[in-house]
Design a protein around this motif. Sequence first.
Motif, PDB file in Angstrom:
ATOM      1  N   GLU A 121     -35.103 -62.804 -72.374  1.00 57.68           N
ATOM      2  CA  GLU A 121     -34.637 -64.109 -72.833  1.00 57.68           C
ATOM      3  C   GLU A 121     -34.231 -64.067 -74.306  1.00 57.68           C
ATOM      4  O   GLU A 121     -33.758 -65.061 -74.851  1.00 57.68           O
ATOM      5  N   SER A 122     -34.441 -62.925 -74.944  1.00 59.62           N
ATOM      6  CA  SER A 122     -34.029 -62.761 -76.341  1.00 59.62           C
ATOM      7  C   SER A 122     -33.208 -61.485 -76.462  1.00 59.62           C
ATOM      8  O   SER A 122     -33.511 -60.475 -75.822  1.00 59.62           O
ATOM      9  N   TYR A 123     -32.159 -61.549 -77.272  1.00 56.02           N
ATOM     10  CA  TYR A 123     -31.231 -60.432 -77.392  1.00 56.02           C
ATOM     11  C   TYR A 123     -31.125 -59.971 -78.842  1.00 56.02           C
ATOM     12  O   TYR A 123     -31.252 -60.775 -79.770  1.00 56.02           O
ATOM     13  N   PRO A 124     -30.854 -58.685 -79.039  1.00 57.43           N
ATOM     14  CA  PRO A 124     -30.659 -58.197 -80.410  1.00 57.43           C
ATOM     15  C   PRO A 124     -29.314 -58.655 -80.955  1.00 57.43           C
ATOM     16  O   PRO A 124     -28.382 -58.928 -80.192  1.00 57.43           O
ATOM     17  N   ASP A 125     -29.225 -58.743 -82.259  1.00 57.19           N
ATOM     18  CA  ASP A 125     -27.934 -59.026 -82.884  1.00 57.19           C
ATOM     19  C   ASP A 125     -27.050 -57.785 -82.859  1.00 57.19           C
ATOM     20  O   ASP A 125     -25.829 -57.881 -82.721  1.00 57.19           O
ATOM     21  N   VAL A 126     -27.695 -56.627 -82.997  1.00 57.89           N
ATOM     22  CA  VAL A 126     -26.974 -55.356 -83.086  1.00 57.89           C
ATOM     23  C   VAL A 126     -27.680 -54.302 -82.244  1.00 57.89           C
ATOM     24  O   VAL A 126     -28.912 -54.274 -82.180  1.00 57.89           O
ATOM     25  N   VAL A 127     -26.890 -53.442 -81.605  1.00 60.06           N
ATOM     26  CA  VAL A 127     -27.434 -52.279 -80.900  1.00 60.06           C
ATOM     27  C   VAL A 127     -26.892 -51.019 -81.559  1.00 60.06           C
ATOM     28  O   VAL A 127     -25.675 -50.868 -81.713  1.00 60.06           O
ATOM     29  N   LEU A 128     -27.787 -50.127 -81.970  1.00 57.25           N
ATOM     30  CA  LEU A 128     -27.389 -48.802 -82.440  1.00 57.25           C
ATOM     31  C   LEU A 128     -27.323 -47.904 -81.213  1.00 57.25           C
ATOM     32  O   LEU A 128     -28.336 -47.656 -80.557  1.00 57.25           O
ATOM     33  N   MET A 129     -26.133 -47.414 -80.892  1.00 59.25           N
ATOM     34  CA  MET A 129     -25.880 -46.757 -79.613  1.00 59.25           C
ATOM     35  C   MET A 129     -25.522 -45.282 -79.774  1.00 59.25           C
ATOM     36  O   MET A 129     -24.504 -44.937 -80.381  1.00 59.25           O
ATOM     37  N   ASP A 130     -26.367 -44.426 -79.214  1.00 62.60           N
ATOM     38  CA  ASP A 130     -26.031 -43.008 -79.118  1.00 62.60           C
ATOM     39  C   ASP A 130     -24.931 -42.844 -78.067  1.00 62.60           C
ATOM     40  O   ASP A 130     -24.689 -43.745 -77.254  1.00 62.60           O
ATOM     41  N   ILE A 131     -24.261 -41.711 -78.058  1.00 63.59           N
ATOM     42  CA  ILE A 131     -23.194 -41.486 -77.080  1.00 63.59           C
ATOM     43  C   ILE A 131     -23.643 -40.529 -75.977  1.00 63.59           C
ATOM     44  O   ILE A 131     -23.579 -40.850 -74.791  1.00 63.59           O
ATOM     45  N   GLY A 132     -24.109 -39.344 -76.360  1.00 61.71           N
ATOM     46  CA  GLY A 132     -24.467 -38.334 -75.368  1.00 61.71           C
ATOM     47  C   GLY A 132     -25.870 -38.531 -74.822  1.00 61.71           C
ATOM     48  O   GLY A 132     -26.826 -37.944 -75.334  1.00 61.71           O
ATOM     49  N   MET A 133     -25.994 -39.366 -73.780  1.00 67.73           N
ATOM     50  CA  MET A 133     -27.298 -39.646 -73.179  1.00 67.73           C
ATOM     51  C   MET A 133     -27.244 -39.390 -71.679  1.00 67.73           C
ATOM     52  O   MET A 133     -26.195 -39.562 -71.054  1.00 67.73           O
ATOM     53  N   PRO A 134     -28.368 -39.006 -71.071  1.00 65.44           N
ATOM     54  CA  PRO A 134     -28.411 -38.855 -69.614  1.00 65.44           C
ATOM     55  C   PRO A 134     -28.430 -40.219 -68.930  1.00 65.44           C
ATOM     56  O   PRO A 134     -28.598 -41.248 -69.585  1.00 65.44           O
ATOM     57  N   VAL A 135     -28.240 -40.224 -67.629  1.00 63.94           N
ATOM     58  CA  VAL A 135     -28.265 -41.418 -66.770  1.00 63.94           C
ATOM     59  C   VAL A 135     -27.040 -42.297 -67.010  1.00 63.94           C
ATOM     60  O   VAL A 135     -26.224 -42.515 -66.125  1.00 63.94           O
ATOM     61  N   MET A 136     -26.900 -42.845 -68.216  1.00 65.59           N
ATOM     62  CA  MET A 136     -25.718 -43.637 -68.571  1.00 65.59           C
ATOM     63  C   MET A 136     -25.402 -43.406 -70.040  1.00 65.59           C
ATOM     64  O   MET A 136     -26.223 -43.692 -70.910  1.00 65.59           O
ATOM     65  N   ASP A 137     -24.212 -42.866 -70.320  1.00 61.33           N
ATOM     66  CA  ASP A 137     -23.877 -42.514 -71.702  1.00 61.33           C
ATOM     67  C   ASP A 137     -23.440 -43.733 -72.516  1.00 61.33           C
ATOM     68  O   ASP A 137     -23.357 -44.855 -72.011  1.00 61.33           O
ATOM     69  N   GLY A 138     -23.159 -43.483 -73.795  1.00 59.78           N
ATOM     70  CA  GLY A 138     -22.813 -44.575 -74.697  1.00 59.78           C
ATOM     71  C   GLY A 138     -21.487 -45.235 -74.394  1.00 59.78           C
ATOM     72  O   GLY A 138     -21.311 -46.429 -74.649  1.00 59.78           O
TER      73      GLY A 138
ATOM     74  N   SER B 107     -23.676 -41.304 -83.758  1.00 60.52           N
ATOM     75  CA  SER B 107     -23.504 -40.069 -83.004  1.00 60.52           C
ATOM     76  C   SER B 107     -23.296 -38.859 -83.906  1.00 60.52           C
ATOM     77  O   SER B 107     -22.966 -38.994 -85.085  1.00 60.52           O
ATOM     78  N   VAL B 108     -23.472 -37.682 -83.324  1.00 62.61           N
ATOM     79  CA  VAL B 108     -23.175 -36.433 -84.032  1.00 62.61           C
ATOM     80  C   VAL B 108     -21.705 -36.063 -83.878  1.00 62.61           C
ATOM     81  O   VAL B 108     -21.199 -35.203 -84.593  1.00 62.61           O
ATOM     82  N   TYR B 109     -21.005 -36.710 -82.937  1.00 58.41           N
ATOM     83  CA  TYR B 109     -19.614 -36.359 -82.661  1.00 58.41           C
ATOM     84  C   TYR B 109     -18.679 -37.013 -83.676  1.00 58.41           C
ATOM     85  O   TYR B 109     -18.692 -38.228 -83.852  1.00 58.41           O
ATOM     86  N   ASP B 110     -17.839 -36.194 -84.320  1.00 59.37           N
ATOM     87  CA  ASP B 110     -16.930 -36.740 -85.327  1.00 59.37           C
ATOM     88  C   ASP B 110     -15.464 -36.448 -85.021  1.00 59.37           C
ATOM     89  O   ASP B 110     -14.605 -36.569 -85.890  1.00 59.37           O
ATOM     90  N   ASP B 111     -15.154 -36.076 -83.768  1.00 58.35           N
ATOM     91  CA  ASP B 111     -13.768 -35.784 -83.409  1.00 58.35           C
ATOM     92  C   ASP B 111     -13.016 -37.069 -83.072  1.00 58.35           C
ATOM     93  O   ASP B 111     -13.606 -38.073 -82.657  1.00 58.35           O
ATOM     94  N   ASP B 112     -11.696 -37.030 -83.256  1.00 61.21           N
ATOM     95  CA  ASP B 112     -10.862 -38.215 -83.051  1.00 61.21           C
ATOM     96  C   ASP B 112     -10.993 -38.774 -81.640  1.00 61.21           C
ATOM     97  O   ASP B 112     -11.061 -39.991 -81.448  1.00 61.21           O
ATOM     98  N   ALA B 113     -11.016 -37.895 -80.643  1.00 57.98           N
ATOM     99  CA  ALA B 113     -11.044 -38.360 -79.255  1.00 57.98           C
ATOM    100  C   ALA B 113     -12.312 -39.149 -78.953  1.00 57.98           C
ATOM    101  O   ALA B 113     -12.264 -40.200 -78.301  1.00 57.98           O
ATOM    102  N   THR B 114     -13.456 -38.663 -79.426  1.00 56.55           N
ATOM    103  CA  THR B 114     -14.726 -39.353 -79.165  1.00 56.55           C
ATOM    104  C   THR B 114     -14.790 -40.682 -79.897  1.00 56.55           C
ATOM    105  O   THR B 114     -15.181 -41.709 -79.321  1.00 56.55           O
ATOM    106  N   ILE B 115     -14.409 -40.676 -81.171  1.00 58.33           N
ATOM    107  CA  ILE B 115     -14.427 -41.918 -81.949  1.00 58.33           C
ATOM    108  C   ILE B 115     -13.496 -42.942 -81.314  1.00 58.33           C
ATOM    109  O   ILE B 115     -13.855 -44.110 -81.125  1.00 58.33           O
TER     110      ILE B 115
END
Length: 218
Positions: free
Chosen positions: A49-66, A86-94
């Motif tokens: 019933e309460s939500y965060p204002d911001v989510v810090l989201m990793d990209i490379g995760m198991p089950v469901m990625d960022g 994320s650790v990824y800094d390439d144009d395609a990922t960003i």
Amino acid sequence: MTQRSVAIVDDHQLIRSGLRLLIEGFENYTILFEAENGSEALHYLRRSESYPDVVLMDIGMPVMDGFETTAILTAEFPAIKVIALSVYDDDATISRMMESGAHAYLLKDASTNEVKETLDEVERKGYSYSDRVINSIMQAKEHAIQQKTSRRPIDHLSERERTFITLCCSELTYKEIADKMEVSQRTVDGYRESVFSKLDLRSRTGIVLFAFHNGLVS
């Protein structure tokens, strides 16, 4: 200042613990919850019933990625802002992450000041687009478009479409944009779909990034 809540979604416990310590050291920020993958985060949000204002989201995760998590989260909970971390800094990922709906992108080697400044800017403006992010997005998009035509992407837009893009960079809803342009919402929907098609975009975030990169807004 109002207390702002943050959620951390990352599959590494050490990263989550470090981010918690860092963010709880910032004035006016608190951690609402942690999750080790996108599926777990969405499960929490759908039952809460309460939500965060911001989510810090990793990209490379198991089950469901960022990528997938961000696309679903921003569709179901549009008031929540997502900052990719994320650790990824390439144009395609960003580019892909921002097109999925992220409102900012940070590398995991970002300084404490960079993290705080990004959180603050997302709170104030609803997004935080560094020059690195804008350049990555537009280089990826321009490369794709230039494979189809030698004309610049902006040359494909009508004046009304340019006006629509400029208004998309404001806090106005699509209905309010229609009122501002003195057209029906269906017409604005048509502008949006045309812009998406001409510029190979899929979200309002992409439109805003295009506008910044091409000098339509400053």
